[in-house]
Write an enzyme that holds these catalytic residues in place. Structure first.
Site, PDB file in Angstrom:
ATOM      1  N   ASP A   1      -0.338   3.516   5.014  1.00  0.00           N
ATOM      2  CA  ASP A   1       0.400   3.950   6.196  1.00  0.00           C
ATOM      3  C   ASP A   1       0.927   5.359   5.918  1.00  0.00           C
ATOM      4  O   ASP A   1       0.942   5.831   4.774  1.00  0.00           O
ATOM      5  CB  ASP A   1       1.549   2.973   6.451  1.00  0.00           C
ATOM      6  CG  ASP A   1       2.404   3.373   7.638  1.00  0.00           C
ATOM      7  OD1 ASP A   1       1.829   3.815   8.651  1.00  0.00           O
ATOM      8  OD2 ASP A   1       3.635   3.254   7.546  1.00  0.00           O
TER       9      ASP A   1
ATOM     10  N   THR B   1      -2.524   5.500  10.594  1.00  0.00           N
ATOM     11  CA  THR B   1      -1.217   5.808  11.155  1.00  0.00           C
ATOM     12  C   THR B   1      -1.248   5.699  12.668  1.00  0.00           C
ATOM     13  O   THR B   1      -2.302   5.815  13.296  1.00  0.00           O
ATOM     14  CB  THR B   1      -0.770   7.232  10.746  1.00  0.00           C
ATOM     15  OG1 THR B   1       0.471   7.525  11.349  1.00  0.00           O
ATOM     16  CG2 THR B   1      -1.794   8.266  11.175  1.00  0.00           C
TER      17      THR B   1
ATOM     18  N   LYS C   1      -5.403  -1.817  11.962  1.00  0.00           N
ATOM     19  CA  LYS C   1      -5.302  -1.511  10.532  1.00  0.00           C
ATOM     20  C   LYS C   1      -5.940  -2.627   9.711  1.00  0.00           C
ATOM     21  O   LYS C   1      -6.701  -2.367   8.767  1.00  0.00           O
ATOM     22  CB  LYS C   1      -3.839  -1.337  10.128  1.00  0.00           C
ATOM     23  CG  LYS C   1      -3.161  -0.099  10.695  1.00  0.00           C
ATOM     24  CD  LYS C   1      -1.729   0.017  10.175  1.00  0.00           C
ATOM     25  CE  LYS C   1      -1.039   1.273  10.706  1.00  0.00           C
ATOM     26  NZ  LYS C   1       0.337   1.438  10.173  1.00  0.00           N
TER      27      LYS C   1
END
Length: 1214
Positions: free
Chosen positions: A503, A792, A893
């Site tokens: 992240d 991100t 993600k």
């Protein structure tokens, strides 16, 4: 020390606006967790133009939601539309993540699915269904269930079942090889050690449960609140909780000490977030005093569930039905702060509370080495079966060839002559004897599969974890926290990582926001670093005899400060005034007054759920707009020394669908203003661009410039509401908030409708600085052959800028950018990217291949991950050195991690700090949580937790390398040492008529894996270091040994087995040939074999040891001495076989010559091969060790020493 804030007296209060402004309401719009179903919004009551409807539709794009979002090509009638519940949607992550965005509040609760809680009447509440009590139990066992349940859990390991069967077979008279006690002892020892460990851990859990259950709560009974143990609290009871006390159960608020019904809670025990959150009591119950005016009514709520972010219920009170939501419930584990007391009714208790339902922990993971170990275990099982088959078959042949001699054979006597009548004895025919020999062989050779390996691995991992926790290089001084090892079974996986998924915010950056610049009315104002800034930023507020000032200082722009204080430029100053007023008012920040050493000076600590909001409020305070008080109905802002009160008439908090928040404020000048702030892609669509075209364009340019600098941006807008517009909003909101069906969708609709026709005030730029050492850490990881991918939710420009700052991206990299809005566009982009990657593979320069970076946004990932384009993305991504994914949702993600994990054997690691990283962390082979500013959700779901991203370098390159090398060697060595012993038994059986008699005593066989050889391998597995920390950090390429699986692979195992056969032959045949024609009995020569095998395997370990310490000397040579002592003691006991046998041979020179011959002959091949490979084919580790030995001589030429390139994890050792 914080204290309860007094209401400022006098607080200026604006006079009411006749006929237009209602009194402040305690029931304000709260955060909306659920996304809308469908894409159609009803008509905006403020504007019926289709342009505004289309703009409102554009707002509903959610790059961060878990729902499937379809993006048709630009120009279509419906530019964006959302499809919920699509069966083709690919979802990754836990159920909890999905629950968070569930649709519980979008449907009516049926009577079958509802829970009825009668307020203040626990007897009636529990009349129909006896709800669970408030006692909790986190322990697994009780006194009666410990033994059966613990044994059941331990026998989930197949190896334990194998040894149990062996022990049972040995109890049968026909198959008895060892004594019954000796056959059970190894398994019993392992089971006992594990049971003691599990029992101690469970005792600690029970002790914590007793402390928790015996805490005191104050429950309403007979008209007064009296003490009651937490474990005795029941659903339906009314409870009072005071400030700084924890909540005993999940309660719906009825009243608070605040006259507006607000309560401040800290949820650090629930989600790890230390910032205060606001909860509210309903107006219908707020004014009631339970001791004098009993509250009666019924709450109809959903059944217990894990969703801590939502609550769906309604309350029937005084003939009125009132809706309840997440802002009206406080959960067990939270603490009341800055509120004298709260009163609530228990709705969920004990194990049905949300904190208990969420305490299941992260899913268990198995290490790669342990998985590969099963392969070698199967090979050992095959060798075991082969040996047993050989023994049983040749035993059958021997019996047939000697069938006439069996009447008097000592091992196969057919007749028993001890009685008067001859009887058959110890013989059931050749067929039965062959079967017996096979089963007996399994018993004799049982330690071929080492049972002690499992307990050794647990002890080694425990020791490794202790050393990692105690490492000062992994200690974070800013948070005063050490590394946390939350999963002890994957320590060695840290040495094999190939992909790191990270992240950005809070992981690479500090997540400590600093206000840097602002664009106001199209003018860019940059904060300055000069002596004047500190003076201007010191905005103290006088309250009585005290001076209050913000806790954090902010650099300011002196021109902007002068503009605010001078009063010149009326129009320009008005924009600046409204801009900073919006920053002060449009938030959920709670000002907390903190004591200092000076009694006349106080600090204002702004507590809030978002670091961005905190930074903006501190910035507003630095420019003279100091927020000093907040209640649910008003705020007090000290504006350039003039304290003013603003009524909060409505508040729509930020949600991931709208990506903005708004507040409706009643100002002292009798106007009603709507302040809105949010992400640029959300705000620009609701601005009235036709009125401020130049300002909007200038602000867009400034936003692009801010993003390019890596700043986080927000756009601020304003709209003045007429009395009619405000009443229209209020009536719409009241209808939406009281509806029982689709309430969240209706509230979002109200917010979206009022947040339109905005005038732009400006934009802010907030810097989230990189953590210390991040660029150096990423560079080291890349040198180690680890690919770093950043995932991100930030804008592409911001992510790229941070990528350059942290050296993830470099100027000599070629970038592949994929920003597509349809499936076909994504396909074409991926095809072009594949062509470009193939072209770069063919372009080799002096410095090597040109690096490639893939930059892709969440919109493109929607189409790729939900269609058949995953394979194309995988090929492109793995061909690139760097991958940067922007605007990705939490489940996307996890999808990216799964993309690599499901298609390669490479080890993956995910690192993050927030709740949005939980799915990614749990999906990866190794998950690491950062103890940052976003709470502890990531930490609680992780395998390891630490304070800074830079700690990843010593964790992987040092401890990961050490753990992998140690564990690899320990596993191979355990296979080796047991196989040597078994092969010695095998050679003896071949020379004794396949009778399965053993010269080695049964007690030596049992003690071999427990005392004779166990301790050295455990100590080496914990303490040995092939290379120093300095060398591993200086040459990151050394990490490639773990990625190539050099320490443990099939070739290493097979070579070790060949060496094992040679060493076992040397141990057996040297004493056999030496004593073949002597009168030495079997027990005496068995002692030579016992001592020979123990000495040889320990010297073998000593030769492979890299770092000698006093502990290593003690355990290795101590075990050899312990073996001598045990052999002497066993042979000194007259009731055991082989009495005095060791004394018959130990005094002769031949005995010592045999031991020396065993050692020399057994170690010659290994020593020769090790020397040959080290000289002609040195490994990277050998090169590193030579550099360490040479010291300064190689320092100048170290750069010219080339190590192997890092290849995939499946690469074999060359």
């Amino acid at each position: 020390m914080a204290f309860v804030r007094p209401l400022l007296d006098p607080s200026p209060r604006p006079p009411p606006v006749p006929g237009s402004l209602p009194p402040p309401s305690a029931d304000l719009p709260r955060p909306i967790a659920e996304p809308p179903i469908g894409s159609d919004l009803s008509q905006n009551p403020f504007d019926s133009s289709s342009r505004l409807s289309n703009a409102s539709a554009r707002l509903r794009v959610d790059y961060n939601s878990g729902d499937r979002v379809l993006f048709p090509e630009p120009g279509s009638a419906d530019s964006f539309r959302r499809v919920s519940g699509s069966r083709t949607a690919v979802r990754h992550g836990s159920g909890a993540e999905s629950d968070r965005f569930g649709v519980a509040s979008l449907r009516e609760i049926s009577d079958e699915d509802a829970r009825f809680v009668y307020i203040g009447d626990p007897a009636r509440t529990n009349e129909r269904f006896q709800f669970t009590g408030n006692s909790i139990r986190t322990g697994k066992y009780s006194v009666f269930t410990f033994i059966p349940r613990n044994l059941f859990e331990q026998f989930h390991r197949v190896a334990y079942i194998y040894f149990l069967i062996i022990a049972i077979l040995n109890q049968l008279p026909q198959l008895a090889v060892f004594s019954r006690e000796a056959s059970i002892m190894p398994l019993a020892f392992v089971l006992l050690v594990t049971a003691v460990k599990d029992g101690y851990e469970d005792w600690r859990r029970h002790r914590a449960d007793r402390i928790e259950n015996n805490r005191t709560a104050y429950v309403l009974s007979d008209g007064e609140f009296g003490p009651k143990l937490w474990k005795d609290v029941r659903v339906g009871e009314i409870i009072r909780v005071r400030s700084n006390e924890s909540l005993p159960c999940d309660m719906v608020l009825l009243s608070t000490s605040d006259p507006t019904g607000v309560a401040y809670v800290q949820t650090i025990n629930l989600d790890g977030e230390s910032n205060l959150k606001t909860r509210y009591a309903k107006q219908e119950t707020l004014s009631k005093v339970p001791e004098k005016d009993p509250v009666t009514g019924v709450i109809r709520c959903e059944q217990p569930n894990r969703n801590i972010y939502g609550f769906h219920a309604n309350m029937d009170i005084q003939g009125k039905k009132v809706s309840l939501g997440a802002s009206n419930i406080v959960l067990r584990g939270c603490e009341i702060k800055n509120t004298a007391w709260v009163v609530g009714v228990a709705v969920y208790a004990g194990r049905e509370t949300k904190v208990m339902l969420n305490s299941s922990g992260a899913p268990s993971k198995r290490s790669r080495l342990e998985t590969h170990m099963n392969r070698e275990t199967m090979l050992l099982a095959f060798i075991l079966v082969a040996m047993c088959s050989i023994v049983s078959i040749f035993a059958g042949i021997w019996l047939r060839n000697h069938k006439d001699e069996l009447d008097y054979s000592p091992y196969f006597r057919k007749k028993d002559f001890s009685e008067k009548e001859e009887e058959n004895y110890n013989y059931d025919g050749i067929g039965a004897e062959v079967a017996y020999r096979f089963l007996m062989s399994i018993i004799v050779f049982q330690i071929m599969i080492p049972i002690s390996l499992y307990i050794s691995m647990e002890l080694v991992r425990l020791g490794q974890a202790y050393l990692m926790i105690q490492d000062r290089n992994l200690f974070d001084e800013t948070t005063n926290s050490r590394l946390q090892c939350r999963a002890l079974n994957i320590n060695e996986d840290l040495g094999q990582i190939k992909y790191v998924f990270s992240d950005k915010t809070g992981t690479l950056t500090q997540n400590k926001m600093e206000f840097q610049c602002a664009s106001i009315s199209g003018v860019d104002y940059q904060a300055e670093m000069d002596p004047l800034s500190a003076d201007h930023a010191d905005c103290s507020v006088r309250v009585g005899d005290q001076f209050w000032r913000p806790k954090m200082r902010v650099n300011v722009n002196t021109d902007l400060v002068k503009l605010l204080r001078s009063g010149h430029g009326r129009e320009e100053r008005k924009y600046v005034y409204d801009f900073f007023l919006a920053l002060s008012a449009c938030n959920t920040i709670v000002p907390i007054v903190v004591d200092t050493a000076d009694e006349n000076s106080k600090l204002i600590d702004y507590q809030g759920e978002s670091p961005d909001e905190q930074a903006l409020v501190y910035a507003a305070a630095a420019y003279g707009f100091v927020l000093v008080e907040r209640t649910s109905g008003h705020i007090v802002v000290d504006i350039l020394g003039n304290r003013q009160r603003f009524d909060i008439l409505g508040l729509h908090e930020f949600d991931s669908d709208r990506k903005r928040m708004s507040v409706i404020v009643g100002c002292p000048d009798k106007t009603v203003k709507l302040f809105v702030k949010g992400a640029d892609n959300s705000m620009l669509g609701v601005l009235e661009e036709s009125l401020d075209l130049d300002v909007v364009q200038a602000t867009k340019n400034h936003l692009h410039a801010y993003s390019s600098l890596g700043l986080r941006t927000l756009v601020v807008g304003i709209r003045e509401l007429t009395g009619g517009e405000f009443h229209e909003w209020k009536s719409s909101y009241e209808r939406a908030s009281t509806t029982l069906f689709g309430r969240s969708k209706a509230l979002r609709l109200v917010a979206s409708n009022v947040e339109s026709h905005l005038h732009i005030l400006g934009a802010s730029g907030i810097e989230d600085k990189l953590q210390d050492g991040v660029p150096e850490a990423i560079e080291s990881l890349r040198e180690a052959g680890i690919k770093v991918w950043v995932l991100t939710g930030d804008k592409q420009e911001t992510a790229i800028s941070i990528g350059f700052s942290c050296k993830l991206l470099t100027t000599n990299m070629d970038q592949i950018v994929i920003n597509s809005h349809s499936k076909e566009a994504c396909r074409r982009s991926l095809e072009d990217a594949m062509a470009m990657s193939r072209k770069h593979l063919q372009m080799v320069h002096d410095a090597g291949r040109i690096s490639l970076a893939l930059i892709i946004d969440g919109t493109s990932l929607v189409h790729i991950l939900e269609n058949e384009l995953e394979e194309e993305l995988f090929k492109v991504a793995t061909a690139c050195d760097v991958v940067l994914c922007c605007r990705v949702a939490p489940l996307q993600k996890a999808g990216i991690v799964s993309l690599i994990k499901s298609r390669t054997e490479d080890m993956t690691l995910a690192i993050g700090d927030g709740a949005n990283d939980v799915s990614m962390i749990q999906m990866a082979d190794v998950g690491i949580g950062i103890s940052g500013q976003e709470g502890r959700q990531a930490v609680m779901a992780s395998d390891f937790a630490m304070g800074q991203f830079r700690f990843l370098v010593p964790l992987l390159l040092v401890h990961g390398h050490w753990n992998y090398q140690r564990m690899s060697y320990m596993i191979v060595y355990n296979f080796y040492r047991n196989a040597v012993f078994v092969f010695v038994l095998f050679w003896y059986i071949l020379y004794t008529g396949f009778s399965l008699s053993t010269a080695i005593t049964e007690w030596s066989s049992v003690l071999y894996s427990i005392i004779y050889t166990a301790l050295p391998t455990i100590v080496v597995g914990i303490l040995d270091k092939d290379l120093s920390r300095k060398t591993l950090l200086k040459y990151p390429q050394l990490y490639g040994a773990g990625q190539r699986e050099e320490g443990y692979n099939l070739n290493v195992f097979l070579l070790t087995m060949v060496d094992t056969i040679w060493q076992s032959a040397a141990i057996y045949f040297i004493p056999y040939l030496a004593y073949r024609n002597s009168t030495v009995d079997g027990s005496s020569i068995g002692n030579i074999w016992t001592l020979g095998v123990v000495i040889l395997v320990n010297v073998h370990l000593a030769m492979d040891l890299f770092r000698w310490t006093w502990i290593s000397h003690v355990v290795i040579w101590g075990c050899i001495v312990a073996t001598w002592i045990c052999v002497i003691v066993i042979d000194s006991l007259p009731f055991l076989p082989g009495f005095w046998a060791i004394y018959h041979v130990m005094g002769t020179a031949l005995f010592w010559l045999c031991l020396l011959g065993i050692l020399v002959v057994g170690m010659i091949p290994r020593f020769a091969l090790k020397s040959f490979r080290g000289y002609f084919f040195p490994s990277d580790i050998r090169i590193g060790r030579e550099l360490e030995k040479a010291g300064g001589y190689y320092e100048a030429v170290a750069g010219s020493i080339e190590m192997r390139p890092v290849v995939g994890a499946g690469g074999a050792r060359s």
